[in-house]
Design a protein around this motif. Structure first.
Motif, PDB file in Angstrom:
ATOM      1  N   GLY A  34       7.940  25.561 111.902  1.00 33.57           N
ATOM      2  CA  GLY A  34       6.870  26.306 111.385  1.00 33.57           C
ATOM      3  C   GLY A  34       5.870  25.554 110.548  1.00 33.57           C
ATOM      4  O   GLY A  34       5.463  24.588 110.801  1.00 33.57           O
ATOM      5  N   PHE A  35       5.518  26.264 109.391  1.00 26.88           N
ATOM      6  CA  PHE A  35       4.326  25.950 108.615  1.00 26.88           C
ATOM      7  C   PHE A  35       4.879  24.778 107.770  1.00 26.88           C
ATOM      8  O   PHE A  35       6.052  24.676 107.266  1.00 26.88           O
ATOM      9  CB  PHE A  35       4.029  27.279 107.700  1.00 26.88           C
ATOM     10  N   LYS A  36       3.884  23.837 107.494  1.00 26.36           N
ATOM     11  CA  LYS A  36       4.150  22.620 106.564  1.00 26.36           C
ATOM     12  C   LYS A  36       2.958  22.575 105.579  1.00 26.36           C
ATOM     13  O   LYS A  36       1.739  22.758 106.034  1.00 26.36           O
ATOM     14  CB  LYS A  36       4.437  21.428 107.274  1.00 26.36           C
ATOM     15  N   VAL A  37       3.320  22.307 104.301  1.00 24.96           N
ATOM     16  CA  VAL A  37       2.172  22.061 103.315  1.00 24.96           C
ATOM     17  C   VAL A  37       1.398  20.853 103.837  1.00 24.96           C
ATOM     18  O   VAL A  37       1.950  19.744 104.040  1.00 24.96           O
ATOM     19  CB  VAL A  37       2.967  21.613 102.017  1.00 24.96           C
ATOM     20  N   PRO A  38       0.053  21.275 104.045  1.00 19.52           N
ATOM     21  CA  PRO A  38      -0.861  19.910 104.211  1.00 19.52           C
ATOM     22  C   PRO A  38      -1.047  19.032 102.992  1.00 19.52           C
ATOM     23  O   PRO A  38      -0.687  19.493 101.926  1.00 19.52           O
ATOM     24  CB  PRO A  38      -2.020  20.479 104.383  1.00 19.52           C
ATOM     25  N   GLY A  39      -1.403  17.872 103.185  1.00 12.45           N
ATOM     26  CA  GLY A  39      -1.703  16.827 101.906  1.00 12.45           C
ATOM     27  C   GLY A  39      -0.367  16.601 101.369  1.00 12.45           C
ATOM     28  O   GLY A  39      -0.451  16.223 100.238  1.00 12.45           O
ATOM     29  N   TYR A  40       0.840  16.508 102.114  1.00  7.58           N
ATOM     30  CA  TYR A  40       2.111  16.079 101.555  1.00  7.58           C
ATOM     31  C   TYR A  40       1.985  14.629 101.188  1.00  7.58           C
ATOM     32  O   TYR A  40       1.245  13.661 102.224  1.00  7.58           O
ATOM     33  CB  TYR A  40       3.194  16.353 102.499  1.00  7.58           C
ATOM     34  N   PRO A  41       2.678  14.068 100.157  1.00  4.46           N
ATOM     35  CA  PRO A  41       3.259  14.748  98.932  1.00  4.46           C
ATOM     36  C   PRO A  41       2.240  15.164  97.772  1.00  4.46           C
ATOM     37  O   PRO A  41       2.619  15.413  96.972  1.00  4.46           O
ATOM     38  CB  PRO A  41       4.166  13.716  98.565  1.00  4.46           C
ATOM     39  N   ILE A  45      -7.313  28.830  93.872  1.00  7.49           N
ATOM     40  CA  ILE A  45      -6.938  27.410  94.660  1.00  7.49           C
ATOM     41  C   ILE A  45      -5.605  26.917  94.001  1.00  7.49           C
ATOM     42  O   ILE A  45      -4.834  26.354  94.653  1.00  7.49           O
ATOM     43  CB  ILE A  45      -8.125  26.502  94.311  1.00  7.49           C
ATOM     44  N   VAL A  46      -5.597  27.102  92.594  1.00  2.05           N
ATOM     45  CA  VAL A  46      -4.161  26.338  91.926  1.00  2.05           C
ATOM     46  C   VAL A  46      -2.958  27.271  92.566  1.00  2.05           C
ATOM     47  O   VAL A  46      -1.909  26.722  92.899  1.00  2.05           O
ATOM     48  CB  VAL A  46      -4.254  26.560  90.502  1.00  2.05           C
ATOM     49  N   CYS A  47      -3.020  28.658  92.553  1.00  6.51           N
ATOM     50  CA  CYS A  47      -2.003  29.322  92.877  1.00  6.51           C
ATOM     51  C   CYS A  47      -1.753  29.243  94.485  1.00  6.51           C
ATOM     52  O   CYS A  47      -0.654  29.218  94.904  1.00  6.51           O
ATOM     53  CB  CYS A  47      -2.421  30.860  92.887  1.00  6.51           C
ATOM     54  N   SER A  48      -2.625  28.962  95.530  1.00  8.70           N
ATOM     55  CA  SER A  48      -2.640  28.553  96.800  1.00  8.70           C
ATOM     56  C   SER A  48      -1.756  27.094  96.926  1.00  8.70           C
ATOM     57  O   SER A  48      -1.092  27.214  97.911  1.00  8.70           O
ATOM     58  CB  SER A  48      -3.919  28.499  97.296  1.00  8.70           C
ATOM     59  N   LEU A  49      -1.744  26.302  95.816  1.00  9.72           N
ATOM     60  CA  LEU A  49      -0.927  25.190  96.183  1.00  9.72           C
ATOM     61  C   LEU A  49       0.536  25.568  96.103  1.00  9.72           C
ATOM     62  O   LEU A  49       1.291  25.175  96.909  1.00  9.72           O
ATOM     63  CB  LEU A  49      -1.160  24.161  94.958  1.00  9.72           C
ATOM     64  N   ALA A  50       0.983  26.511  95.037  1.00 11.92           N
ATOM     65  CA  ALA A  50       2.425  26.874  95.046  1.00 11.92           C
ATOM     66  C   ALA A  50       2.553  27.746  96.329  1.00 11.92           C
ATOM     67  O   ALA A  50       3.665  27.783  96.817  1.00 11.92           O
ATOM     68  CB  ALA A  50       2.657  27.571  93.694  1.00 11.92           C
ATOM     69  N   ALA A  51       1.858  28.669  96.869  1.00 12.91           N
ATOM     70  CA  ALA A  51       1.767  29.511  97.757  1.00 12.91           C
ATOM     71  C   ALA A  51       2.399  28.674  99.117  1.00 12.91           C
ATOM     72  O   ALA A  51       3.072  29.149  99.795  1.00 12.91           O
ATOM     73  CB  ALA A  51       0.624  30.525  97.907  1.00 12.91           C
ATOM     74  N   MET A  52       1.393  27.538  99.252  1.00 12.23           N
ATOM     75  CA  MET A  52       1.869  26.847 100.482  1.00 12.23           C
ATOM     76  C   MET A  52       3.287  26.191 100.309  1.00 12.23           C
ATOM     77  O   MET A  52       4.048  26.028 101.429  1.00 12.23           O
ATOM     78  CB  MET A  52       0.831  25.757 100.599  1.00 12.23           C
TER      79      MET A  52
END
Length: 457
Positions: free
Chosen positions: A405-412, A70-77
């Motif tokens: 294309g892809f955008k990080v959800p829950g920005y910022p 889960i923590v890694c997925s933040l950076a992955a997004m």
């Protein structure tokens, strides 16, 4: 122009986006996931679930892997959004260059050079050790002088297998990406087959009683375990280095990065569930827990099969990291922060960068004892993660950049959370690691001000 303005000068965006047109676009989503899985799933999948369960988390290791993912997925997004917006060579180095300026791009690039090259050199020595044990099973042995790093007191002068496997991968990559990806996909398939065999066979020997107590070290043990296994996921960032060689990068790159993380998480958790179900966690603090578990259920032959999986895992990891580091050095040379010779492209490949990286890694793996330096891989990665995470904020505000294309959800919130988690994990690294990294970055600053500052485009 003031000194600070020159240090934070940003490249011409249109020129940057056009800079890699000489590289061939041949890679698909399948190739990217194979590259990502090749980097993320290495020998760690056969070791970490057992040793961390025994010492830190107990059967709760499966939750530790999910939490780390889960923590890694933040950076992955964050990587996925950057890759979708800026499909250029250089990965985090190029992203930092565009949104923060030249000096920050150089710091990130220098950190990544450390991460990639050290990681491959270290894995090449592990590969040599596994290969030697495989040969020993057939009563074959390499001469002592050719079996280790340069240490005349121990009778070793060069680790021949480590040198040869790195040179073989360099030669394979120099033959073109289609050939390289075909070999890489085959090796990843072998690795996944072996992991799958372990999971299927092990399921028949799972005893739910082995999962009690589930949290012998409490919730704190799960958190501590997550911080240890977090580093098992590192490598997905290498996927973004392939940007200029990818078909339809705006869609393909995010799929490759996020797909890699999902598949890796499923595999790590499945191995953790089966392993702690086969053998009580208190017995797993051994060098090869998966092989130990198979021996415990009288499948000694399969334990040897696992060694083949480990060799395949290390080979694909080295393929991804040598590929990624060559594209990084190419991008830095292309921008003039290293001699432009590194940015040259022949036969649609950055051959100068590729062979320079390959030869340096081969020398390091063959001659240098790396044990004390391996932790530097983690700090290089986390520095890049931190910059990429917080860089989403200036990326969204950049007047010239449009991303469909892809955008990080829950920005910022998500980028800031990812940045803070990176800082937290960096604070857990030892003083020796920080001291050695300061030396590395000191050398980097000398090179930057001696060459890159005056020649950067």
């Amino acid at each position: 122009m003031t000194l600070w303005q020159k240090l934070t000068a940003k490249p011409d965006l249109q020129q940057t986006l056009r800079a890699d047109h000489r590289l061939a676009r041949t890679l698909t989503t399948r190739d990217l996931i194979a590259l990502g899985i090749g980097a993320v799933i290495g020998t760690g999948i056969f070791i970490l679930p057992g040793t961390v369960a025994a010492t830190t988390s107990g059967p709760g290791i499966m939750l530790a892997f999910v939490l780390a993912a889960i923590v890694c997925s933040l950076a992955a997004m964050c990587y996925a959004e950057f890759a979708s917006t800026l499909p250029v060579a250089g990965s985090a180095y190029a992203y930092g260059n565009v949104v923060f300026g030249q000096i920050f791009g150089w710091i990130i690039g220098w950190a990544l050079i450390l991460e990639y090259m050290l990681a491959v050199a270290a894995v090449s020595t592990s590969f040599a050790a596994y290969f030697a044990s495989l040969l020993a099973g057939f009563h074959l042995h390499l001469p002592q002088a050719l079996s280790g790093a340069f240490d005349p007191t121990q009778g070793t002068y060069v680790n021949l297998v480590a040198v040869l496997v790195v040179l073989l991968i360099g030669l394979m990559l120099s033959r073109g990406m289609q050939t390289s990806m075909a070999v890489n996909r085959a090796m990843v398939a072998v690795k996944l087959l072996i992991i799958g065999v372990f999971i299927v066979v092990g399921l028949f020997y799972v005893q739910p009683a082995n999962w009690h107590p589930f949290l012998p070290f409490g919730a704190k043990g799960v958190l501590a375990g997550a911080s240890l296994v977090f580093f098992a996921y590192l490598g997905f960032d290498a996927v973004s280095a392939s940007a200029p060689e990818v078909k339809n990068p705006q869609k393909t790159l995010p799929r490759g990065i996020i797909g890699t993380l999902i598949i890796a998480t499923v595999l790590y958790v499945a191995v953790a569930i089966v392993l702690t179900g086969m053998v009580h966690y208190t017995r797993l603090d051994v060098a090869d827990p998966v092989a130990f578990a198979l021996t415990a259920i009288h499948h000694r032959g399969l334990a040897g099969f696992i060694s083949l999986g480990a060799l395949a895992g290390m080979f694909t990891m080295m393929v991804t990291m040598i590929y990624s580091s060559s594209r990084l050095v190419y991008a830095i040379g292309r921008d003039g922060l290293l001699p432009t010779w590194f940015g040259a492209v022949r036969h649609q490949l950055p051959e100068n960068a590729l062979w320079t990286v390959t030869i340096i890694i081969a020398i390091m793996g063959g001659l240098v004892p790396l044990t004390a330096l391996v932790n530097l891989v983690n700090i290089g990665t986390l520095i890049a993660f931190a910059f990429v995470s917080i860089g989403i904020i200036p990326l969204r505000r950049h007047p010239e950049l449009q991303n469909d294309g892809f955008k990080v959800p829950g920005y910022p919130v998500v980028p800031v959370l990812s940045f803070l988690f990176c800082l937290l994990l960096m604070s857990q690294l030892g003083a020796t690691t920080w001291l050695m990294s300061l030396v590395w970055f000191g050398v980097g600053m000398v090179i930057y001000f001696g060459y890159g500052f005056r020649h950067g485009k």
